[in-house]
Motif scaffolding. Structure first.
Motif, PDB file in Angstrom:
ATOM      1  N   TYR A  81      34.109  36.724  38.390  1.00 44.99           N
ATOM      2  CA  TYR A  81      34.053  37.396  37.091  1.00 44.99           C
ATOM      3  C   TYR A  81      35.325  37.147  36.304  1.00 44.99           C
ATOM      4  N   PRO A  82      35.187  37.076  34.955  1.00 50.77           N
ATOM      5  CA  PRO A  82      36.411  36.929  34.157  1.00 50.77           C
ATOM      6  C   PRO A  82      37.279  38.177  34.288  1.00 50.77           C
ATOM      7  N   VAL A  83      38.594  37.968  34.248  1.00 47.77           N
ATOM      8  CA  VAL A  83      39.516  39.106  34.294  1.00 47.77           C
ATOM      9  C   VAL A  83      40.370  39.073  33.042  1.00 47.77           C
ATOM     10  N   PRO A  84      40.383  40.129  32.284  1.00 49.40           N
ATOM     11  CA  PRO A  84      39.479  41.276  32.374  1.00 49.40           C
ATOM     12  C   PRO A  84      38.147  40.952  31.718  1.00 49.40           C
ATOM     13  N   GLN A  85      37.196  41.850  31.909  1.00 49.62           N
ATOM     14  CA  GLN A  85      35.894  41.695  31.281  1.00 49.62           C
ATOM     15  C   GLN A  85      35.703  42.865  30.324  1.00 49.62           C
ATOM     16  N   HIS A  86      35.112  42.584  29.161  1.00 53.14           N
ATOM     17  CA  HIS A  86      34.847  43.674  28.204  1.00 53.14           C
ATOM     18  C   HIS A  86      33.544  44.369  28.586  1.00 53.14           C
ATOM     19  N   ILE A  87      33.469  45.658  28.366  1.00 54.47           N
ATOM     20  CA  ILE A  87      32.260  46.409  28.715  1.00 54.47           C
ATOM     21  C   ILE A  87      31.037  45.826  27.995  1.00 54.47           C
TER      22      ILE A  87
END
Lengths: 501, 238
Positions: free
Chosen positions: A339-345
């Motif tokens: 997963y990308p870090v960070p991920q947007h909600i």
């Protein structure tokens, strides 16, 4: 606080964008945001009050900043005063004060830079408009660099990409370094360091609030949706603005996140140690505070042993997270590389919708006729998804997946040309209400058009500052303050709890 | 002969100031760290994308086009015309004249008028548009005056004084090969040369630095890959 003594600008019927105003020097010269008390400045590492040799210290600090920032150095040299930016700032459009034109705001700092650091300014100050850093100049800096929301709209239109945000951040850092801070930002940053969030909400109160929320949602829906705190081993750490814990319409967004996690069956947790996504250090251009405030999140993620970090609906926090976290608190090699870090909600919810993991009933939102406000820091300083401009596409796709009636505002007022809500960049304080109301005017004009032509009754945003600002200023323009809605409230209302169980 | 020597020395000095001054500035821009990722979104995801973004900015002034059509029109007209005029002037510095330089001669001739029209439009805005009037300082007027005077004196050489340009070319080539030749002492030539020398000297200490500077603006030249590639520089690398 005394009732406002200013006139709200008038909106025109059936018009997309505001008329070009004429220049009226000094209309906002009186507006001075409350200065920080010594305790506020000291709590974040600055001198309590104006230091004795402040002129020398300020010039010295400015020199250090220019040495350390390619952007600042280049921007101070390259402006040709072409005038392209002069009609792009919402604060100029709303106030007519020429010092709110981006180039004129920059020139407050550029004229000082020239005086002390350039050949032409040292020897021919009058010729090139170079000026001493004296008390009137310091006052102008304080007033007008606290009338910039660092929204970067001017930068989009500048032929050289000059970003007034960088210059206003530098100006605030120089002022802080000589003991001239702004109360709103500095007090809040002190709270983050001390308590863990902007509100100063301690852990027991946070736990209490979230338990109450679980009860409310269960009462409403008959389903127990969890809002966990400090749950070790959860998959996801959610970092969200603390406004989500208590205020309308923010909290309905938090309920929406909870429902999404619940239906997706993904375990998540909040952190009482890092219970704040906001990082006001960016607004005041403070490198030390920026890093220190961000570091809490890395520590919380390690402590809780999570696999992913997701960021809630907050504009500048998403800029800090998306653009700065990897630099400041990375590498994130301890997280799941899938997963990308960070991920947007919104990225998270969008992916779930694409995979068919959410059961959404669009008709649940049929009472809403929705438009979407692109928040400046999301629009112009970050991205969502894997293509440029994904930050415009994903939120709209999520809304359209959860609701039937969606209408965009005028093209010149959305996407990268979006107008700031008027309260960003550390200006969301009552002592700047005149500026906030007037600065909201271009956005309100575009909103008025979709209200008139499409009967829009819901203004969706994904930024805590935008939400608070709109709730406050909408009534000044004869709109219902409840028009402003969290994106995840729309999602949450459409989710059919139990459908997937 | 005195004039020939004086101008020769001035040209050498101006060339050194221009080259060293701009090189120094470029070195400083290149050396100064960009501690954080600050591309203005939506931004390209690859280096090649950034090259394309900047190509559009440099060739057609893309951002300016979407910003203000009048500034774009006058500004673009001026810059393209200036480029043509400069290219046309290469014939005074090359022997034999390069093929493409010979080819553009007729266009270069008219470009001078386009250049003047562009400058006039930009200058008019400094008086007529209240917002632009407010941000204009004396040096902005002087810069336009300088460029305008260079263009006009150039036209003066061509259309009024009918100076023998073979002599001018011999003088310029002489400067380049350190084999000084007599300078045709015509008023327009001396004026034109003096103004160009002035422009060369002020270039590295004025807003003309926008030319090299724009290649270093992190807002336009950074790749949007903050999540994928860990960027550190300056204080973030400490």
């Amino acid at each position: 606080m005394a009732k406002a003594t200013f006139d709200t600008p008038e909106l025109k019927p059936h018009q997309e964008v505001v008329d070009l105003p004429t220049v009226k020097p000094g209309t906002m010269h009186h507006l001075k945001t409350f200065p920080a008390k010594p305790v506020h400045n000291e709590s974040i590492g600055y001198p309590g009050e104006l230091v004795d040799d402040w002129q020398d210290k300020a010039v010295q600090r400015l020199g250090e900043l220019v040495e350390g920032s390619k952007a600042l150095r280049v921007f101070l040299d390259t402006c040709v005063k072409c005038g392209a930016c002069t009609d792009k700032c919402h604060y100029f459009l709303g106030t007519q004060d020429p010092n709110n034109m981006p180039v004129a705001r920059q020139d407050l700092l550029r004229s000082v830079y020239r005086r002390y650091f350039t050949f032409a300014g040292k020897h021919f100050p009058k010729l090139v408009g170079a000026k001493d850093f004296d008390k009137p100049m310091l006052d102008d800096w304080y007033n007008y660099f606290h009338q910039c929301s660092q929204c970067r709209r001017c930068s989009v239109f500048c032929p050289y990409g000059i970003d007034t945000a960088e210059i206003s951040m530098a100006a605030r850092e120089v002022m802080d370094s000589i003991g001239v801070g702004q109360k709103y930002c500095n007090e809040i940053l002190g709270k983050v360091h001390k308590v863990g969030n902007n509100l100063g909400l301690p852990e027991p109160a946070l736990v209490d609030t979230l338990e109450g929320l679980e009860e409310d949602v269960e009462e409403d829906t008959g389903v127990l949706v969890r809002f966990p705190v400090d749950q070790k081993g959860a998959d996801v750490l959610l970092i969200t603005p603390s406004a989500d814990f208590f205020a309308e319409p923010h909290i309905d967004g938090l309920i929406g996140y909870g429902k999404v996690f619940h239906q997706a069956g993904i375990s998540w947790t909040l952190s009482s140690y890092a219970s704040e996504a906001a990082n006001f250090s960016m607004f005041i251009g403070s490198a030390d505070n920026l890093k220190k405030t961000a570091m809490r999140i890395r520590e919380a993620a390690l402590e809780l042993g999570v696999k992913r970090i997701i960021v809630g609906e907050c504009g500048h926090a998403w800029r800090v997270a998306y653009s700065f976290w990897n630099t400041l608190i990375g590498p994130f090699d301890f997280l799941d590389p899938k997963y990308p870090v960070p991920q947007h909600i919104v990225e998270f919810t969008y992916d779930l919708i694409q995979r068919g993991a959410l059961e959404l009933d669009k008709e649940a939102n049929d009472h809403r006729r929705i438009t979407f406000h692109d928040s400046c820091n999301v629009a112009r300083a970050s991205r969502m998804g894997n293509i440029p401009g994904g930050q415009f596409i994903l939120p709209r796709e999520v809304i359209k997946a959860a609701a039937n009636n969606f209408f965009d505002m005028a093209p010149d007022t959305i996407h990268e040309k979006t107008f700031c809500c008027g309260g960003g960049g550390g200006l969301l304080t009552d002592d700047l209400m005149e500026l906030r109301v007037k600065g909201a005017m271009p956005r309100m004009q575009a909103l008025k058009q979709v209200v008139e032509e499409n009967d829009v009754n819901t203004l969706v945003a994904i930024c805590a500052i935008c939400k608070t600002q709109f709730a406050k200023v909408l009534p000044y323009y004869q709109f219902d303050s409840h028009m402003i809605t969290s994106l995840h409230e729309v999602v949450g209302d459409a989710i059919q709890l139990g459908a997937k169980e | 002969m005195i004039l020939s020597v004086v101008f020769a020395l001035l040209f050498y000095a101006a060339t050194i100031l221009l080259v060293v001054g701009v090189a120094r500035k470029i070195a400083v821009y290149a050396r100064t760290p960009a501690p954080l990722k600050i591309p203005v979104a939506p931004a390209p995801l690859t280096r090649a994308g950034v090259v394309w973004r900047m190509t559009k900015e440099i060739t057609v002034f893309r951002s300016l086009f979407f910003s203000n059509k009048w500034i774009w029109l006058f500004g673009w007209m001026f810059h393209v015309a200036l480029a043509l005029v400069l290219a046309r002037h290469l014939r005074y510095f090359t022997e034999p004249v390069w093929g493409w330089v010979a080819l553009i001669q007729p266009f270069g001739k008219y470009a001078a008028f386009a250049m003047i029209a562009g400058l006039a439009g930009l200058w008019a805005r400094r008086f007529l548009v209240d917002r632009v009037r407010y941000i204009t300082s004396l040096s902005d007027h002087l810069m336009l005056a300088l460029l305008m005077a260079i263009a006009l004196s150039g036209l003066g050489i061509k259309y009024l004084s009918h100076t023998d340009i073979v002599d001018i070319k011999a003088y310029m080539l002489g400067l380049m090969y350190f084999d000084w030749q007599p300078l045709p002492a015509d008023g327009f030539v001396l004026l034109h040369f003096s103004l160009v020398i002035t422009l060369m000297v002020v270039f590295p200490i004025s807003k003309l630095l926008h030319a090299p500077g724009m290649f270093f603006a992190p807002t336009r030249t950074q790749v949007d890959d903050a999540r994928e590639v860990r960027h550190t520089a300056g204080w973030t690398a400490e």
